[in-house]
Design a protein around this motif. Structure first.
Motif, PDB file in Angstrom:
ATOM      1  N   LEU A 125       8.603 -27.974 -85.421  1.00 30.53           N
ATOM      2  CA  LEU A 125       7.580 -26.936 -85.338  1.00 30.53           C
ATOM      3  C   LEU A 125       8.064 -25.786 -84.465  1.00 30.53           C
ATOM      4  O   LEU A 125       7.904 -24.615 -84.808  1.00 30.53           O
ATOM      5  N   LYS A 126       8.695 -26.115 -83.335  1.00 28.95           N
ATOM      6  CA  LYS A 126       9.224 -25.097 -82.432  1.00 28.95           C
ATOM      7  C   LYS A 126      10.284 -24.252 -83.147  1.00 28.95           C
ATOM      8  O   LYS A 126      10.267 -23.020 -83.067  1.00 28.95           O
ATOM      9  N   ASP A 127      11.192 -24.905 -83.869  1.00 30.81           N
ATOM     10  CA  ASP A 127      12.245 -24.185 -84.591  1.00 30.81           C
ATOM     11  C   ASP A 127      11.658 -23.243 -85.639  1.00 30.81           C
ATOM     12  O   ASP A 127      12.101 -22.104 -85.782  1.00 30.81           O
ATOM     13  N   LYS A 128      10.653 -23.699 -86.371  1.00 26.86           N
ATOM     14  CA  LYS A 128      10.016 -22.853 -87.395  1.00 26.86           C
ATOM     15  C   LYS A 128       9.357 -21.631 -86.761  1.00 26.86           C
ATOM     16  O   LYS A 128       9.472 -20.518 -87.260  1.00 26.86           O
ATOM     17  N   LYS A 129       8.653 -21.844 -85.648  1.00 24.32           N
ATOM     18  CA  LYS A 129       7.981 -20.729 -84.978  1.00 24.32           C
ATOM     19  C   LYS A 129       8.988 -19.733 -84.430  1.00 24.32           C
ATOM     20  O   LYS A 129       8.788 -18.527 -84.511  1.00 24.32           O
ATOM     21  N   GLN A 130      10.091 -20.226 -83.862  1.00 23.06           N
ATOM     22  CA  GLN A 130      11.120 -19.333 -83.341  1.00 23.06           C
ATOM     23  C   GLN A 130      11.760 -18.526 -84.462  1.00 23.06           C
ATOM     24  O   GLN A 130      11.995 -17.328 -84.314  1.00 23.06           O
ATOM     25  N   SER A 131      12.043 -19.162 -85.592  1.00 21.91           N
ATOM     26  CA  SER A 131      12.635 -18.455 -86.731  1.00 21.91           C
ATOM     27  C   SER A 131      11.698 -17.376 -87.253  1.00 21.91           C
ATOM     28  O   SER A 131      12.135 -16.266 -87.574  1.00 21.91           O
ATOM     29  N   ALA A 132      10.414 -17.684 -87.330  1.00 19.49           N
ATOM     30  CA  ALA A 132       9.438 -16.699 -87.791  1.00 19.49           C
ATOM     31  C   ALA A 132       9.358 -15.524 -86.818  1.00 19.49           C
ATOM     32  O   ALA A 132       9.272 -14.360 -87.236  1.00 19.49           O
ATOM     33  N   HIS A 133       9.440 -15.816 -85.529  1.00 19.11           N
ATOM     34  CA  HIS A 133       9.385 -14.753 -84.518  1.00 19.11           C
ATOM     35  C   HIS A 133      10.629 -13.860 -84.604  1.00 19.11           C
ATOM     36  O   HIS A 133      10.522 -12.637 -84.538  1.00 19.11           O
ATOM     37  N   VAL A 134      11.794 -14.461 -84.762  1.00 18.78           N
ATOM     38  CA  VAL A 134      13.040 -13.695 -84.882  1.00 18.78           C
ATOM     39  C   VAL A 134      12.987 -12.805 -86.126  1.00 18.78           C
ATOM     40  O   VAL A 134      13.369 -11.633 -86.080  1.00 18.78           O
ATOM     41  N   ALA A 135      12.506 -13.334 -87.231  1.00 18.39           N
ATOM     42  CA  ALA A 135      12.394 -12.540 -88.465  1.00 18.39           C
ATOM     43  C   ALA A 135      11.458 -11.355 -88.263  1.00 18.39           C
ATOM     44  O   ALA A 135      11.722 -10.246 -88.742  1.00 18.39           O
TER      45      ALA A 135
END
Length: 168
Positions: A125-135
């Protein structure tokens, strides 16, 4: 590490999760509290540095649950739990162990008709949220691509203006 995620806005207070848990374990390791117009479940948060494990004098309290053969029901774990999710019954402490002994997962998840309870891998979940934030950050400086009739009209105007400049 997997944790139970409960969306209290979906919970309708039916108590099916409590009944399922009690039916499997003999005690409720999840308790629903009615506060105003909302329902809030209290359950073990599977703390990373769990105070219940630290204070247990016999080593009965673990992240996997409680070893009833070692537990002396002293209640120290219940006293230090910041969530109040540990109970003492039948001569032993009890806390949620995410139904690790069940092949089909936690009973409370299966019992919840509103799908308010889910088992979530926190790292994923943390990885998905970080990827969405970076995008989102990457797209901040970029102009959006125009689509539709307005962009055709604007493009035609720009092209016409550029051609007029060249011909001068």
């Amino acid at each position: 590490m997997e944790k139970l995620l409960v969306q209290s806005e979906l919970c309708d207070g039916c108590l099916d999760c409590e009944k399922a848990c009690e039916g499997i374990h003999g005690v409720k390791n999840i308790t629903i509290h009615d506060v105003g117009d909302s329902y809030y479940p209290i359950r073990c948060q599977q703390c990373e540095d769990a105070p219940c494990e630290t204070i247990c004098p016999t080593g009965a309290m673990t992240s996997e649950g409680v070893d009833a053969t070692k537990c002396i029901a002293c209640g120290f774990c219940s006293m230090v739990c910041p969530f109040g999710s540990i109970s003492i019954a039948y001569g032993s402490s009890h806390k949620c162990n995410l139904c690790k002994d069940r092949e089909d997962g936690p009973a409370c998840i299966q019992a919840c008709s509103k799908r308010a309870i889910a088992l979530v891998d926190i790292e994923n979940l943390k990885d998905k949220k970080q990827s969405a934030h970076v995008a989102k950050i990457q797209s901040l400086g970029k102009k959006p691509k125009r689509k539709g009739v307005l962009s055709l009209v604007t493009s035609a105007t720009k092209n016409s203006a550029a051609m007029d400049k060249e011909s001068e």
